[in-house]
Motif scaffolding. Structure first.
Motif, PDB file in Angstrom:
ATOM      1  N   MET A  81       0.813  -1.201   0.000  1.00  0.00           N
ATOM      2  CA  MET A  81       0.000   0.000   0.000  1.00  0.00           C
ATOM      3  C   MET A  81       0.853   1.260   0.000  1.00  0.00           C
ATOM      4  O   MET A  81       0.418   2.313  -0.456  1.00  0.00           O
ATOM      5  CB  MET A  81      -0.932  -0.001   1.219  1.00  0.00           C
ATOM      6  N   PHE A  82       2.092   1.171   0.496  1.00  0.00           N
ATOM      7  CA  PHE A  82       2.985   2.309   0.400  1.00  0.00           C
ATOM      8  C   PHE A  82       3.294   2.624  -1.055  1.00  0.00           C
ATOM      9  O   PHE A  82       3.384   3.790  -1.453  1.00  0.00           O
ATOM     10  CB  PHE A  82       4.285   2.029   1.157  1.00  0.00           C
ATOM     11  N   VAL A  83       3.468   1.574  -1.866  1.00  0.00           N
ATOM     12  CA  VAL A  83       3.733   1.776  -3.294  1.00  0.00           C
ATOM     13  C   VAL A  83       2.550   2.480  -3.935  1.00  0.00           C
ATOM     14  O   VAL A  83       2.707   3.472  -4.654  1.00  0.00           O
ATOM     15  CB  VAL A  83       4.008   0.425  -3.990  1.00  0.00           C
ATOM     16  N   PHE A  84       1.334   1.968  -3.671  1.00  0.00           N
ATOM     17  CA  PHE A  84       0.135   2.573  -4.248  1.00  0.00           C
ATOM     18  C   PHE A  84      -0.032   4.020  -3.779  1.00  0.00           C
ATOM     19  O   PHE A  84      -0.318   4.918  -4.577  1.00  0.00           O
ATOM     20  CB  PHE A  84      -1.106   1.762  -3.855  1.00  0.00           C
ATOM     21  N   ALA A  85       0.153   4.229  -2.475  1.00  0.00           N
ATOM     22  CA  ALA A  85      -0.045   5.578  -1.929  1.00  0.00           C
ATOM     23  C   ALA A  85       0.999   6.552  -2.473  1.00  0.00           C
ATOM     24  O   ALA A  85       0.688   7.714  -2.768  1.00  0.00           O
ATOM     25  CB  ALA A  85       0.020   5.532  -0.398  1.00  0.00           C
ATOM     26  N   GLY A  86       2.249   6.104  -2.612  1.00  0.00           N
ATOM     27  CA  GLY A  86       3.295   6.964  -3.154  1.00  0.00           C
ATOM     28  C   GLY A  86       3.012   7.367  -4.589  1.00  0.00           C
ATOM     29  O   GLY A  86       3.113   8.541  -4.955  1.00  0.00           O
ATOM     30  N   ASP A 145      10.367   2.756  -2.482  1.00  0.00           N
ATOM     31  CA  ASP A 145       9.237   2.182  -3.218  1.00  0.00           C
ATOM     32  C   ASP A 145       9.046   2.822  -4.579  1.00  0.00           C
ATOM     33  O   ASP A 145       8.673   2.159  -5.549  1.00  0.00           O
ATOM     34  CB  ASP A 145       7.952   2.323  -2.384  1.00  0.00           C
ATOM     35  N   VAL A 146       9.275   4.134  -4.682  1.00  0.00           N
ATOM     36  CA  VAL A 146       9.032   4.852  -5.935  1.00  0.00           C
ATOM     37  C   VAL A 146      10.203   4.716  -6.901  1.00  0.00           C
ATOM     38  O   VAL A 146      10.027   4.753  -8.121  1.00  0.00           O
ATOM     39  CB  VAL A 146       8.727   6.341  -5.638  1.00  0.00           C
ATOM     40  N   GLU A 147      11.420   4.551  -6.372  1.00  0.00           N
ATOM     41  CA  GLU A 147      12.623   4.535  -7.201  1.00  0.00           C
ATOM     42  C   GLU A 147      12.562   3.561  -8.379  1.00  0.00           C
ATOM     43  O   GLU A 147      12.927   3.927  -9.507  1.00  0.00           O
ATOM     44  CB  GLU A 147      13.849   4.232  -6.325  1.00  0.00           C
ATOM     45  N   PRO A 148      12.101   2.292  -8.183  1.00  0.00           N
ATOM     46  CA  PRO A 148      12.049   1.389  -9.352  1.00  0.00           C
ATOM     47  C   PRO A 148      11.141   1.905 -10.469  1.00  0.00           C
ATOM     48  O   PRO A 148      11.479   1.772 -11.653  1.00  0.00           O
ATOM     49  CB  PRO A 148      11.509   0.076  -8.760  1.00  0.00           C
ATOM     50  N   PHE A 149      10.011   2.495 -10.114  1.00  0.00           N
ATOM     51  CA  PHE A 149       9.106   3.048 -11.138  1.00  0.00           C
ATOM     52  C   PHE A 149       9.749   4.242 -11.824  1.00  0.00           C
ATOM     53  O   PHE A 149       9.634   4.414 -13.048  1.00  0.00           O
ATOM     54  CB  PHE A 149       7.778   3.469 -10.491  1.00  0.00           C
TER      55      PHE A 149
END
Length: 598
Positions: free
Chosen positions: A223-228, A269-273
């Motif tokens: 959910m951190f990935v989604f929220a970020g 979490d955001v870095e890979p995207f």
């Protein structure tokens, strides 16, 4: 026809990713950076070379999200304390670099192309920006990112990234596009911008912080990935809806979370995207380059690239000297930041949409940026001896002194608090990480900054600066660590000494053979201390207390060694002090006494 479109998208992904993988590996191997690999791969698969993939414009729309994510991560770096510490370099050196380089290069473009002043500014100002995507990895691989030199380079890059917003505004103000001319006046756009910034800051404080706190309490990492991602996209969409820069929205979203305890978790979490989408952005730029227009004017492209590099190098070196840098580091700074950057492609597209430049000109100047980026690694290699500081003479030099080191403490409970405070007492800078939201908030009330995140993840540790740390101390409760996890962390950060708090003997056994500098069983020392005080209370002689402690430690160490070797918790049981052994010893002593009396 819809299924065909889906298949086509999948089929496009194969050559795109395949060529990107090959070229990025090759360019990385020769120290040229991933950015150039993506650009060349895009040009190769694009319609003008092999023609394996088309539709660069459609892919650019998705890929520009990578730029938004990049600015979001830049915003996350801007905690108020860091901004204040670097204010002179960011808003002094950075501002002067962008203004002076932008005006100088725009003048060169105007003289070389005989274009209008508006077109020269639209093409020249973006060339003042350097490549954050190329320079930061170069600093990281050289181990210089956290040095004074690296921080000063980062300050300039940071201001360059911030300046994309006013540059977009300047291009919009010069626009000849009828659609833009009928848009809201500049003063109204200014009010929109101010209102949107205030709204995003309030949303971050009263909506996002509680949201991330809730997710942290639930322990749902996904959910951190989604929220970020939601935070970035929603902020960018709001700005776009108001007719403003989507990149500005993403940047503000990062700033409003920069001082939160969830920063490192969001970065990880955001870095890979960001990496994937930024790579897709450069692929799309490579696909859209007009190679024919470039081939028609090769000497112009090469000459302008040389002029760009020399101009920026001279101005940046001069400013670095003005701000107190020595000659060799100032020369290195000028070379390192002499290229054009990825935001130039974004601004050229804005200028083209504003009818300020033709598509052919945007491609030619995009090629100038690409060529300038290609020269940076070669220039840094060729000038290594010129940039190197002379070896200092040992005569009259003071002997090396301990001046502190960086430490990351994972787990800020009762155990971690003691470890961290003792390190801080020795002036060792400490980064604190934990997953207990309530404890993080309580620590904040005592003036301690604790970041939220799973400190056993190498990507999160890297975001927290583990690549430059000398100590990584795992002080969290429980027995979640094992040899495999510790080996991966040691492999990722070989220069850091790793210390581990072990829950019990089983925890120590799970870490058999782990590459750690030390394992401390959490209750051992306090239990030994309590036993000593208890023996003192019943009148045991101090020498006997010391002998008993030494004997216990000897037996315990030998038993633990056997347990780790065999994996059997009951191994070495005969080495324990036990009630049976005590009874036998007492009986033996009584028998010997009776024999003597008899």
């Amino acid at each position: 026809m819809e299924p065909h479109g889906e298949v086509s998208l999948i089929q496009d992904a194969v050559p795109l990713l395949g060529f990107a993988l090959v070229f990025v590996l090759i360019f990385r191997k020769f120290g040229l950076g991933a950015t150039l690999g993506f650009l060349v791969a895009g040009a190769m698969v694009g319609p003008q070379v092999l023609g394996l993939v088309g539709g660069a414009e459609s892919k650019m729309g998705i890929a520009e999200l990578g730029i938004a994510l990049l600015l979001f991560l830049v915003g996350l770096e801007l905690s108020p304390s860091r901004l204040w510490r670097m204010r002179r370099d960011i808003f002094g050196l950075g501002l002067l670099q962008v203004v002076l380089c932008g005006v100088a290069v725009a003048g060169i473009v105007w003289a070389a192309t005989q274009s209008t002043l508006a077109a020269a500014l639209a093409l020249g100002l973006p060339l003042a920006l350097s490549s954050t995507a190329q320079v930061l990895p170069m600093l990281q691989s050289a181990g210089r990112l956290r040095t004074p030199f690296g921080e000063r380079a980062f300050a300039i890059l940071l201001f360059q990234d911030l300046s994309i917003v006013p540059l977009i505004t300047i291009i919009a103000a010069m626009s000849r596009n009828p659609a833009d001319l009928h848009g809201p006046p500049g003063w109204l756009l200014g009010l929109y911008t101010l209102g949107a910034i205030v709204g995003l800051i309030l949303a971050g404080r009263f909506l996002l912080q509680p949201l991330f706190r809730l997710i942290g309490n639930l322990g749902e990492r996904e959910m951190f990935v989604f929220a970020g991602l939601f935070t970035v996209i929603a902020a960018a969409a709001l700005m776009e809806w108001l007719g403003l820069s989507a990149a500005l929205g993403a940047f503000i979203a990062g700033v409003m979370l920069a001082d939160s305890p969830y920063r490192h978790e969001l970065e990880a979490d955001v870095e890979p995207f960001r990496t994937i989408l930024l790579g897709l952005f450069f692929l799309a730029v490579g696909m859209s380059l007009d190679l024919g227009a470039i081939a028609d004017r090769p000497f112009f492209v090469a000459g302008m690239a040389i002029a760009l590099i020399v101009t920026k190098m001279a101005i940046i070196m001069g400013l670095a000297l003005l701000f107190g840098m020595k000659r060799r580091p100032a020369f290195a700074m000028g070379l390192l930041l002499s290229q054009g950057g990825e935001f130039g492609f974004v601004l050229f597209a804005q200028a083209q949409a504003a009818f300020l430049v033709e598509a052919e000109a945007a491609s030619v100047f995009g090629a100038i940026i690409t060529l300038s980026m290609a020269t940076t690694p070669f220039l840094m290699m060729l000038t290594r001896n010129l940039r190197a500081e002379p070896e200092p003479s040992a005569e009259g030099m003071q002997s090396p002194q301990h001046d502190g080191s960086n430490a990351i403490v994972v787990g800020y409970g009762r155990f971690g608090q003691t470890v961290a405070q003792m390190l801080i007492g020795q002036d060792i800078p400490v980064t604190l990480i934990d997953t207990d939201v309530e404890m993080i908030e309580t620590a904040g009330s005592f003036g301690m900054k604790v970041y939220y995140g799973d400190g056993t993840r190498t990507d999160l540790l890297r975001q927290a600066g583990a690549a430059d740390a000398e100590l990584i101390l795992f002080c969290q409760d429980g027995d979640g660590l094992d040899t495999e996890i510790l080996e991966s962390i040691h492999h990722a950060f070989p220069n850091a000494s790793i210390f581990v708090r072990a829950y019990d003997r089983r925890s120590v056994m799970k870490m058999k053979g782990a590459p750690v500098a030390g394992i401390v069983r959490e209750m051992l020392e306090s239990a030994v201390l309590m036993a000593r005080k208890a023996m003192e209370a019943v009148g045991v002689d101090q020498q006997e207390i010391d002998r008993t402690e030494a004997e216990y430690r000897k037996r315990d160490s030998a038993r633990l060694k056997v347990q780790k070797e065999t994996g059997d918790l009951r191994a070495g049981i005969e080495r324990m002090f036990s009630q049976d052994a005590l009874a036998k010893a007492v009986a033996k002593a009584d028998a010997e006494a009776m024999a003597r009396d008899g």
